[in-house]
Motif scaffolding. Sequence first.
Motif, PDB file in Angstrom:
ATOM      1  N   THR A 236     -16.876 -18.164 -18.823  1.00 27.30           N
ATOM      2  CA  THR A 236     -17.628 -16.900 -18.752  1.00 27.30           C
ATOM      3  C   THR A 236     -18.221 -16.656 -17.365  1.00 27.30           C
ATOM      4  N   ALA A 237     -18.763 -17.706 -16.737  1.00 34.42           N
ATOM      5  CA  ALA A 237     -19.372 -17.528 -15.405  1.00 34.42           C
ATOM      6  C   ALA A 237     -18.314 -17.037 -14.418  1.00 34.42           C
ATOM      7  N   ALA A 238     -17.117 -17.606 -14.515  1.00 32.82           N
ATOM      8  CA  ALA A 238     -16.032 -17.189 -13.614  1.00 32.82           C
ATOM      9  C   ALA A 238     -15.602 -15.753 -13.912  1.00 32.82           C
ATOM     10  N   LEU A 239     -15.595 -15.383 -15.199  1.00 36.84           N
ATOM     11  CA  LEU A 239     -15.222 -14.009 -15.566  1.00 36.84           C
ATOM     12  C   LEU A 239     -16.234 -13.016 -14.993  1.00 36.84           C
ATOM     13  N   ILE A 240     -17.514 -13.353 -15.116  1.00 40.43           N
ATOM     14  CA  ILE A 240     -18.558 -12.461 -14.596  1.00 40.43           C
ATOM     15  C   ILE A 240     -18.393 -12.289 -13.081  1.00 40.43           C
ATOM     16  N   ASP A 241     -18.129 -13.384 -12.377  1.00 40.26           N
ATOM     17  CA  ASP A 241     -17.932 -13.295 -10.924  1.00 40.26           C
ATOM     18  C   ASP A 241     -16.719 -12.431 -10.585  1.00 40.26           C
ATOM     19  N   ALA A 242     -15.637 -12.597 -11.373  1.00 39.98           N
ATOM     20  CA  ALA A 242     -14.424 -11.813 -11.113  1.00 39.98           C
ATOM     21  C   ALA A 242     -14.681 -10.324 -11.353  1.00 39.98           C
ATOM     22  N   LEU A 243     -15.481 -10.013 -12.374  1.00 41.79           N
ATOM     23  CA  LEU A 243     -15.800  -8.606 -12.653  1.00 41.79           C
ATOM     24  C   LEU A 243     -16.704  -8.034 -11.564  1.00 41.79           C
ATOM     25  N   LYS A 244     -17.694  -8.855 -11.144  1.00 45.91           N
ATOM     26  CA  LYS A 244     -18.631  -8.388 -10.110  1.00 45.91           C
ATOM     27  C   LYS A 244     -17.909  -8.119  -8.792  1.00 45.91           C
ATOM     28  N   SER A 245     -16.958  -8.994  -8.475  1.00 45.36           N
ATOM     29  CA  SER A 245     -16.255  -8.837  -7.193  1.00 45.36           C
ATOM     30  C   SER A 245     -14.989  -7.981  -7.339  1.00 45.36           C
ATOM     31  N   ARG A 246     -14.869  -7.318  -8.508  1.00 48.12           N
ATOM     32  CA  ARG A 246     -13.772  -6.367  -8.771  1.00 48.12           C
ATOM     33  C   ARG A 246     -12.394  -7.005  -8.608  1.00 48.12           C
ATOM     34  N   LYS A 247     -12.306  -8.290  -8.962  1.00 41.24           N
ATOM     35  CA  LYS A 247     -11.007  -8.975  -8.860  1.00 41.24           C
ATOM     36  C   LYS A 247     -10.105  -8.637 -10.033  1.00 41.24           C
ATOM     37  N   ILE A 248     -10.692  -8.196 -11.152  1.00 39.33           N
ATOM     38  CA  ILE A 248      -9.880  -7.773 -12.308  1.00 39.33           C
ATOM     39  C   ILE A 248     -10.404  -6.423 -12.799  1.00 39.33           C
ATOM     40  N   GLY A 249      -9.595  -5.793 -13.654  1.00 40.72           N
ATOM     41  CA  GLY A 249      -9.921  -4.429 -14.068  1.00 40.72           C
ATOM     42  C   GLY A 249     -10.883  -4.314 -15.239  1.00 40.72           C
ATOM     43  N   GLY A 250     -10.940  -5.346 -16.081  1.00 45.63           N
ATOM     44  CA  GLY A 250     -11.840  -5.246 -17.233  1.00 45.63           C
ATOM     45  C   GLY A 250     -11.563  -6.345 -18.244  1.00 45.63           C
ATOM     46  N   ALA A 251     -12.432  -6.428 -19.238  1.00 41.27           N
ATOM     47  CA  ALA A 251     -12.259  -7.465 -20.265  1.00 41.27           C
ATOM     48  C   ALA A 251     -12.658  -6.914 -21.633  1.00 41.27           C
ATOM     49  N   GLY A 252     -11.793  -7.165 -22.606  1.00 33.76           N
ATOM     50  CA  GLY A 252     -12.082  -6.811 -23.992  1.00 33.76           C
ATOM     51  C   GLY A 252     -12.261  -8.106 -24.769  1.00 33.76           C
ATOM     52  N   LEU A 253     -13.470  -8.336 -25.252  1.00 31.65           N
ATOM     53  CA  LEU A 253     -13.778  -9.646 -25.834  1.00 31.65           C
ATOM     54  C   LEU A 253     -14.259  -9.513 -27.270  1.00 31.65           C
ATOM     55  N   ASP A 254     -13.581 -10.169 -28.180  1.00 33.01           N
ATOM     56  CA  ASP A 254     -14.061 -10.230 -29.573  1.00 33.01           C
ATOM     57  C   ASP A 254     -14.751 -11.561 -29.835  1.00 33.01           C
ATOM     58  N   VAL A 255     -14.662 -12.446 -28.873  1.00 31.89           N
ATOM     59  CA  VAL A 255     -15.235 -13.793 -29.007  1.00 31.89           C
ATOM     60  C   VAL A 255     -15.923 -14.139 -27.694  1.00 31.89           C
ATOM     61  N   TYR A 256     -16.889 -15.044 -27.773  1.00 36.97           N
ATOM     62  CA  TYR A 256     -17.668 -15.386 -26.582  1.00 36.97           C
ATOM     63  C   TYR A 256     -18.034 -16.861 -26.681  1.00 36.97           C
ATOM     64  N   GLU A 257     -17.981 -17.535 -25.536  1.00 38.00           N
ATOM     65  CA  GLU A 257     -18.201 -18.983 -25.493  1.00 38.00           C
ATOM     66  C   GLU A 257     -19.417 -19.451 -26.297  1.00 38.00           C
TER      67      GLU A 257
END
Length: 342
Positions: A236-257
């Motif tokens: 999750t921490a890596a996903l948040i960083d990737a979203l903040k730095s606009r490295k990916i377009g988005g995330a659809g999550l039905d589950v969370y760590e």
Amino acid sequence: MKVAFYDAKPYDKVWFDALSEQYGVEIKYFDFKLNAETAPLAAGYDAVCIFVNDNANKQTLDILYEGGVKLLALRSAGYNNVDFKSSHGKIHVVRVPDYSPAAVAEHAVALLLTLNRKTHRAYARTRDNNFNINGFIGMDLVGKTAGVIGTGKIGRVYAGICKGFGMNVIAFDPYPAEDSDIKYVGLDELLRSSDVISLHCPLTPETHHIINRENLDKMKPHAIVINTSRGALIDTAALIDALKSRKIGGAGLDVYEEESDYFFEDLSDTIIEDDELSRLLTFPNVLLTSHQAFFTEEAMHEIARVTMENIKAYGANLPLDNEICYKCGEVCTKNENTGRCF
Ligand code: NAI
């Protein structure tokens, strides 16, 4: 059979009560989760029925066993919350392997379509008489590449829907399906060439954080990641960083760590202490649902029916077709006479 049913919600009771008399199963519903603190309450019951965020670790299983429980009936397909080495030889573990692959695959597609075309935000805007469409631009899915990680029951239904949209489907699975025309590629190629990546593998030591910092770096800047499997497949921490730095377009999550303290509960009057969960909820390009991919009428009926069948088979000393143990898939040869793992 007397069953202690943990983490019961009103919708569980509807489907299980409808079948309990027919199957001769007496159910005591507990609205709290199974863990070492609540396990003593199952003393004297034949079986315990649990869901995805109940914790059947060694300590809990030992308490259940001392209390006379002989069967752990998972009303789920996933089973990463059970310590199988501790249950082996003591408590049989059964599950519902494939109640409705379509329910989960269709929810993954719902997350993708919503995130891509921003219909969740449009709904809120038009309700406020705001008919502006700024910021709602999406991409055509036809002709885009859908990467599927895990091509079991759910992954294959999802791949079929993507093909129906005219997408080019590629997949990664260390155990490729033999009877399908899916194009398999290495994980690296999938990550680099997919416009949409959807996770459909189980959570195991090998798949834990399969979407980590390094793998997020390989994705296209507009790539959408969908996770309807298990939260810990993504760091999750890596996903948040990737979203903040606009490295990916988005995330659809039905589950969370760290979903177990939050999902399935109404916490609208409380302050969320999990900063990563709160941060995820601030992104306009993150859509989070609360582990509801399984939640269709067909799936709930099937979950209740198969769970009852599993419990009935145990009580009648019949083979346990849906039993699993830590040796299954490797050296477990279900006993020829009993049809059970031990
Ligand atoms: P399945 O067992 O039919 O398929 C899993 C696939 O993942 C298999 O083909 C397997 O070879 C593959 N796999 C194993 N290790 C892998 C790896 N390292 N990399 C890529 N693929 C790998 O399971 P099914 O029924 O398709 O379910 C998949 C997952 O969906 C479950 O494990 C569960 O965690 C999740 N699930 C979520 C639900 C929800 O409500 N959100 C409901 C039901 C299941």
